[in-house]
Design an enzyme around this catalytic site. Structure first.
Site, PDB file in Angstrom:
ATOM      1  NE  ARG A  70      73.847  60.493  -9.911  1.00 47.16           N
ATOM      2  CZ  ARG A  70      73.831  59.648  -8.837  1.00 47.16           C
ATOM      3  NH1 ARG A  70      74.800  58.623  -9.038  1.00 47.16           N
ATOM      4  NH2 ARG A  70      73.641  60.417  -8.169  1.00 47.16           N
ATOM      5  CG  HIS A  88      77.093  53.086  -7.463  1.00 47.80           C
ATOM      6  ND1 HIS A  88      77.338  53.669  -8.100  1.00 47.80           N
ATOM      7  CD2 HIS A  88      79.276  53.758  -8.299  1.00 47.80           C
ATOM      8  CE1 HIS A  88      76.269  55.081  -8.113  1.00 47.80           C
ATOM      9  NE2 HIS A  88      78.498  54.955  -8.630  1.00 47.80           N
ATOM     10  CB  CYS A 115      71.803  54.063  -4.669  1.00 48.52           C
ATOM     11  SG  CYS A 115      71.653  52.352  -5.193  1.00 48.52           S
TER      12      CYS A 115
HETATM   13  N1  ARG Z   1      71.566  56.366 -12.361  1.00 49.23           N
HETATM   14  C1  ARG Z   1      72.065  56.389 -10.616  1.00 49.23           C
HETATM   15  C2  ARG Z   1      73.590  56.386 -11.968  1.00 49.23           C
HETATM   16  O1  ARG Z   1      73.993  56.185 -12.338  1.00 49.23           O
HETATM   17  C3  ARG Z   1      71.700  54.866  -9.833  1.00 49.23           C
HETATM   18  C4  ARG Z   1      73.037  55.565  -8.831  1.00 49.23           C
HETATM   19  C5  ARG Z   1      73.127  54.542  -7.881  1.00 49.23           C
HETATM   20  N2  ARG Z   1      73.811  54.650  -6.496  1.00 49.23           N
HETATM   21  C6  ARG Z   1      74.286  53.245  -6.129  1.00 49.23           C
HETATM   22  N3  ARG Z   1      74.567  54.226  -4.911  1.00 49.23           N
HETATM   23  N4  ARG Z   1      74.420  52.541  -6.384  1.00 49.23           N
HETATM   24  O2  ARG Z   1      74.648  57.093 -11.399  1.00 49.23           O
END
Ligand code: ARG
Length: 279
Positions: free
Chosen positions: A91, A167, A261
């Site tokens: 990311r 998160h 998200c």
């Molecule tokens: N696939 C992403 C990750 O794992 C999902 C992010 C979801 N975002 C959030 N704010 N919870 O980073």
């Protein structure tokens, strides 16, 4: 009529997909259906607009499938944006795009402290004066201290103990300065104690609805938008005078995300007390 129109940053799901696995929800053998994802994202956007929000768009970038989750782009505090530093290399490519967009749209951008992971509004939520910050699975605890000191806000760091709720915005959602939705099993004993001491009205969700991302809600005044499949939470919210709304987001749950998200509130969340004195 609200004095300020809520302003939300979203990123279209053009390049969204399950292209790697960085949380336990993600399984490349269970890909997202692109057409359905686009439909679900458009429906969320339409719902937010119908509730009075203005939507700005972060242009999507090929090869950055999780860029749709704009909550992780930065932490917004007044006209300042603290840019995320992602734990996972997959990311990190998102960071310069978020930074550029926010700088071009009037934010004073600030980097996260060096060598520290910080995943933006996904892990840092204002409830009244206090910034609640989740750590261990994604963001580092040291970063929260430094970031809150630089913003001059009070921070309370809570440890996240369940890999599925990696998160903070997957297990806590402030509704206003005194109330929040939360999933107790995602916190350790200390975290629970702090939340119970600091937030007057805590609405807990059951495991089945936590799995439907009940806590990953977008709050616009008394409107609370979640994924479908959270009937108990919705009934409780109604009982307390909120207007819960459901919109299907299953294709994004496959990546470990839902309504909240997919949004970044640029003018400050309703629950943040500092928003009330924004000129
Ligand atoms: N696939 C992403 C990750 O794992 C999902 C992010 C979801 N975002 C959030 N704010 N919870 O980073």
């Amino acid at each position: 009529m609200p004095e300020l129109q809520p302003h939300i940053l979203m990123c279209p799901p053009e390049f969204y997909g399950i292209h790697y696995e960085i949380n336990p929800w993600m399984d490349q053998r269970q890909p997202a259906d692109h057409a359905v994802a686009v439909r679900q994202w458009n429906a969320l956007r339409a719902e937010l607009e119908a509730c009075g929000a203005a939507i700005s768009l972060l242009p999507p970038v090929e090869g950055l499938p999780d860029m749709v989750f704009t909550a992780n782009a930065a932490l917004i505090y007044r006209d300042r944006a603290v840019i995320s530093r992602f734990r996972h290399a997959e990311r990190r490519g998102e960071q310069p795009y978020a930074e550029q967009w926010l700088a071009q749209h009037g934010f004073q951008v600030q980097q996260s402290p060096a060598d520290i992971f910080f995943e933006g509004a996904g892990d840092a939520l204002f409830c009244g004066e206090t910034l609640f910050a989740g750590y261990r699975i994604r963001s580092d605890v040291r970063g929260h201290q430094e970031i809150s000191a630089s913003l001059n806000t009070q921070v309370i760091a809570v440890e996240l103990v369940d890999e599925y709720y990696y998160h903070l915005d997957t297990c806590l959602c402030p509704l206003d300065a005194q109330s929040a939705i939360y999933f107790p099993d995602a916190f350790d004993h200390y975290g629970l104690q702090v939340l119970q001491e600091r937030v007057d009205q805590l609405i807990s969700v059951c495991p089945e609805e936590a799995q439907r991302f009940a806590c990953n809600a977008v709050v616009l005044g008394d409107i609370v938008i979640t994924n479908t499949g959270c009937p108990q939470l919705h009934a409780e919210l109604k009982r307390r005078g909120y207007q819960p709304r459901a919109t299907p987001l299953d294709e994004f749950v496959k990546a470990g995300g839902s309504a909240k998200c997919l949004t970044l509130r640029l003018d400050g969340e309703d629950a943040a007390s500092w928003r009330k004195d924004v000129p």
